[in-house]
Motif scaffolding. Structure first.
Motif, PDB file in Angstrom:
ATOM      1  N   ASP A  76       0.819  -1.214   0.000  1.00 21.21           N
ATOM      2  CA  ASP A  76       0.000   0.000   0.000  1.00 21.21           C
ATOM      3  C   ASP A  76       0.859   1.272   0.000  1.00 21.21           C
ATOM      4  O   ASP A  76       1.740   1.410  -0.824  1.00 21.21           O
ATOM      5  CB  ASP A  76      -0.998  -0.044   1.161  1.00 21.21           C
ATOM      6  CG  ASP A  76      -1.851  -1.317   1.099  1.00 21.21           C
ATOM      7  OD1 ASP A  76      -2.197  -1.724  -0.021  1.00 21.21           O
ATOM      8  OD2 ASP A  76      -2.125  -1.913   2.152  1.00 21.21           O
ATOM      9  N   ALA A 134      -1.242  -5.272  -5.161  1.00 25.10           N
ATOM     10  CA  ALA A 134      -2.323  -5.101  -4.175  1.00 25.10           C
ATOM     11  C   ALA A 134      -3.383  -6.186  -4.353  1.00 25.10           C
ATOM     12  O   ALA A 134      -4.144  -6.470  -3.432  1.00 25.10           O
ATOM     13  CB  ALA A 134      -2.955  -3.731  -4.309  1.00 25.10           C
ATOM     14  N   ASN A 173      -5.287  -7.337   4.374  1.00 27.73           N
ATOM     15  CA  ASN A 173      -6.121  -6.132   4.456  1.00 27.73           C
ATOM     16  C   ASN A 173      -7.420  -6.383   5.210  1.00 27.73           C
ATOM     17  O   ASN A 173      -8.017  -5.450   5.754  1.00 27.73           O
ATOM     18  CB  ASN A 173      -6.446  -5.596   3.052  1.00 27.73           C
ATOM     19  CG  ASN A 173      -5.250  -4.895   2.436  1.00 27.73           C
ATOM     20  OD1 ASN A 173      -4.293  -4.551   3.135  1.00 27.73           O
ATOM     21  ND2 ASN A 173      -5.296  -4.699   1.129  1.00 27.73           N
TER      22      ASN A 173
END
Ligand SMILES: [Zn+2]
Length: 329
Positions: free
Chosen positions: A177, A190, A199
């Motif tokens: 990130d 990501a 996440n």
């Protein structure tokens, strides 16, 4: 199957799940294995072969199936030996554009989208299982010239503990990130399963077990030991994990790349796993017709050489070597 006797041994069941529908109407399915302990406990999700040529993870799960002491298990293990049948059948890394024009690489689109492209739909179906888990292990393999290692997210302590429990010597931490490089974002990292799970607050690791296409016995054994040790670490199996002295390094994306096309001869004395310093010669790219040396490649930093290309025919921009910075503790 209840006969009025309480179950004490744990259970194993397989389920065929539909990942997506192909253009022909054929259902794309795969098999999940669910191991339920007699006692309550956490849920561990493990999958292999989302890059289908990376078959050491599949073999690791087969042997884990043989070695898991179901009678001692607390909690649930969900294992998916072939997460991506499309790439598995093609012995490939990616899926052809005809089947997914959005992203040929399944490990760039997590957590998927049930209304999206083929890979997104496949991932979304698997995510239904993954989102229930307390820990996620995504088994991969590298290239023939890469040292086995385990990747976790930099700064994510719970994922690091999981990586330590898995126990492959080299741990590589990857920034994510806002902390990550432009290259990390540009390459869509990501969308890796490991990152998507982290996440969501689910500790997750990516072991890279030796190389693709061939079953590498000793590394598969390490993978099975690693899964059993992760179960012990999570309190799902009795026993302690051994004290380990693991090397921790930072994964760096800017590899040494070829400046031009030709044949690459790696320096024969170099071996993956050794520590090298900036400026160490890595090998030579030469013109195969005139023998003229075109690029004397050198390491760009001090660290651990964890990949060194053995496939000799290269073009400009191809990766020749990867050097991971040794982390300051
Ligand atoms: Zn992979």
């Amino acid at each position: 199957m209840s006969h009025g006797i309480p179950e004490t041994d744990g259970t194993h069941e397989t389920n065929e799940i539909t990942l997506a529908r192909l253009p022909s109407g054929v259902a794309l399915t795969t098999t999940t294995h669910t191991y339920r302990g007699a006692e309550e406990g956490p849920t561990l999700y493990v999958q292999a072969a989302q890059h289908g040529r990376e078959i050491n993870g599949t073999e690791t799960l087969r042997r884990f199936h043989e070695r898991l002491p179901l009678e001692s298990l607390s909690g649930t293990v969900v294992a998916v030996p072939v997460a991506n049948p499309l790439t598995f059948d093609r012995v490939s890394y990616t899926t052809p554009e005809q089947l997914d024009s959005v992203n040929a690489n399944m490990n760039r689109i997590w957590p998927g989208d049930a209304g999206g492209s083929l890979h997104q739909r496949m991932a979304a179906r698997l995510w239904e299982e993954i989102s229930q888990a307390d820990a996620v292990i995504d088994l991969h393999t590298g290239s023939p010239d890469m040292l086995p290692h385990t990747v976790y997210q930099e700064g994510d302590t719970r994922s690091r503990r999981l990586a330590e429990a898995f126990g492959i010597d080299l741990l590589l931490s990857e920034e994510a990130d806002d902390d990550a490089s432009d290259e990390w974002h540009r390459r869509g990292f990501a969308g890796k399963l490991r990152v998507a799970a982290a996440n969501e607050g689910i500790p997750s690791i990516t072991p890279e077990l030796a190389h693709n296409k061939q079953i590498v016995e000793d590394v598969v054994d390490e993978g099975v030991d690693g899964l059993l040790d992760v179960c012990r670490y999570l309190g799902m199996l009795p026993g302690e994990i051994p004290e380990r002295d693991l090397t921790v390094a930072r994964n760096h994306l800017g590899q040494v790349t070829a400046t031009t096309a030709g044949l690459f001869r790696p320096k024969p004395s170099l071996e993956v796993g050794q520590e090298i310093t900036a400026g160490t010669p890595i090998g030579t790219v030469y013109d195969p017709t005139t023998y003229e040396p075109l690029h004397e490649a050198v390491a760009d930093r001090n660290g651990i050489l964890y990949a060194l290309t053995q496939e000799a025919t290269v073009v400009g921009g191809d990766q020749l070597a990867s050097v991971a910075l040794i982390r300051e503790e």
